[in-house]
Scaffold this motif. Structure first.
Motif, short mmCIF file in Angstrom:
data_model
loop_
_atom_site.label_atom_id
_atom_site.label_comp_id
_atom_site.label_asym_id
_atom_site.label_seq_id
_atom_site.Cartn_x
_atom_site.Cartn_y
_atom_site.Cartn_z
N THR A 164 0.97 -1.13 0.03
CA THR A 164 0.06 0.03 -0.02
C THR A 164 0.87 1.27 -0.04
O THR A 164 1.74 1.35 0.69
CB THR A 164 -0.98 0.16 1.26
OG1 THR A 164 -1.77 -1.33 1.16
CG2 THR A 164 -1.61 1.14 1.35
N TYR A 166 1.41 5.08 0.68
CA TYR A 166 1.17 6.17 1.97
C TYR A 166 1.36 7.74 1.40
O TYR A 166 2.48 7.62 0.75
CB TYR A 166 1.50 5.92 3.06
CG TYR A 166 1.08 4.81 3.79
CD1 TYR A 166 0.05 4.72 4.68
CD2 TYR A 166 1.77 3.30 3.52
CE1 TYR A 166 -0.38 3.58 5.23
CE2 TYR A 166 1.20 2.14 3.84
CZ TYR A 166 0.08 2.23 4.94
OH TYR A 166 -0.26 1.16 5.51
N ARG A 167 0.53 8.65 1.75
CA ARG A 167 0.90 9.74 1.75
C ARG A 167 0.33 10.72 2.78
O ARG A 167 -0.63 10.46 3.21
CB ARG A 167 0.19 10.51 0.23
CG ARG A 167 0.42 11.82 0.18
CD ARG A 167 -0.01 12.40 -1.12
NE ARG A 167 0.48 14.02 -1.32
CZ ARG A 167 -0.24 14.86 -2.02
NH1 ARG A 167 -1.35 14.55 -2.60
NH2 ARG A 167 0.21 16.05 -2.01
N THR A 173 -3.09 10.82 7.14
CA THR A 173 -2.14 10.00 6.12
C THR A 173 -3.26 9.29 5.42
O THR A 173 -4.18 8.55 6.00
CB THR A 173 -1.44 8.96 6.96
OG1 THR A 173 -0.56 9.85 7.54
CG2 THR A 173 -0.63 8.25 5.76
N THR A 175 -3.94 6.56 2.18
CA THR A 175 -3.59 5.59 1.33
C THR A 175 -4.13 5.22 0.28
O THR A 175 -5.05 5.83 -0.20
CB THR A 175 -3.60 4.24 2.30
OG1 THR A 175 -4.86 3.63 2.18
CG2 THR A 175 -2.87 4.17 3.75
#
Length: 265
Positions: A164, A166-167, A173, A175
């Motif tokens: 996955t 993520y940001r 956060t 995904t």
């Protein structure tokens, strides 16, 4: 396998064959052309009437049945589309300018590059109104990506990237699983949902008052016409990114003409 989508605009072709009937014939023709090309590459010059392949169909009770499909039958069925193509010229839902251009697909597996591109379109806290709407949706509607993680962990049928992505977006956060979930796994996309996704992905301008943002799906049609589509294809786009851009353009058209997007994921 693919994500199939249709701008659900009523028209003569859909009235004649039905949405599923059109999709079935388009897919059948594509499958037939692929089989013919495979035969020809192997030096086999038999006509389509003598070409066949096996297809396994799963019934509602889970049982499987193997059928032999004759390629010519697929071509004959697809030929029923020919007299209907004339109705696609000038149709407001035909967003790609081709026969049956209200229909499209995103092929599986989705690339990691395409997933990351979509994730990177999301608003940052520097765009507070849209960012707050995103945070509210994730927190209140429970987009946690759990249904998508099961697909990702099952193999590479749906996603090329095993992990996955993520940001971090300020206090939250997000995904790639959450993005896929809120885009493709909530059923058919109504105009309000399409409008929100257009804002999330920056496909239309975000310089709006709070009231316009909250009522993006009920703006008068004349006001929606004033919004330009801000995405353009680029030579560097991989296949998934290019198909995602085309899909988002379909969202834009469906939102402008106030119809839903039918999804088959």
């Amino acid at each position: 396998m693919a994500i199939d989508y249709v701008i659900d605009y009523d028209c003569v072709p859909k009235q004649t064959l039905g949405t599923d009937g059109i999709l079935e014939r388009l897919k059948g023709e594509e499958r037939a052309r692929t089989i013919i090309a495979l035969y020809r590459r192997n030096g086999d010059q038999r006509p389509p009437t003598e070409m066949g392949f096996e297809m396994v169909r799963t019934a509602a009770d889970g049982s499987e049945e193997t059928q032999v499909i004759v390629v010519q039958h697929l071509l004959d069925s697809a030929a029923e589309l020919e007299p209907l193509k004339q109705h696609c010229a000038g149709c407001p839902a035909n967003h790609v300018g081709l026969p049956f251009g209200c229909m499209g697909k995103i092929d599986y597996p989705l690339s990691g590059v395409g997933e990351a591109w979509l994730l990177n379109r999301l608003p940052e806290p520097t765009q507070p109104l849209i960012w707050l709407l995103l945070r509210q949706g994730i927190e209140e509607l429970g987009y946690d990506g759990s249904t998508v993680r099961a697909l990702r962990e099952a193999g590479r049928t749906h996603f090329d990237e095993e992990r996955t992505i993520y940001r971090a977006l300020g206090e939250i956060t997000v995904t790639s699983d959450q993005v896929f979930e809120m885009t493709f796994l909530l059923g058919n996309l109504q105009p309000n949902h399409s409008g929100v996704l257009l804002l999330f992905f920056g496909a239309i301008h975000r310089d709006l008052e709070a009231d316009a943002i909250m009522h993006i799906g009920t703006l008068p049609l004349a006001e929606r016409e004033m919004f330009e589509f801000l995405m353009q294809p680029e030579d560097k786009d991989d296949a998934t990114t290019a198909e995602l851009k085309t899909f988002i353009h379909a969202l834009y058209i469906a939102w402008k003409i106030d119809v839903q997007i039918i999804l088959d994921v």
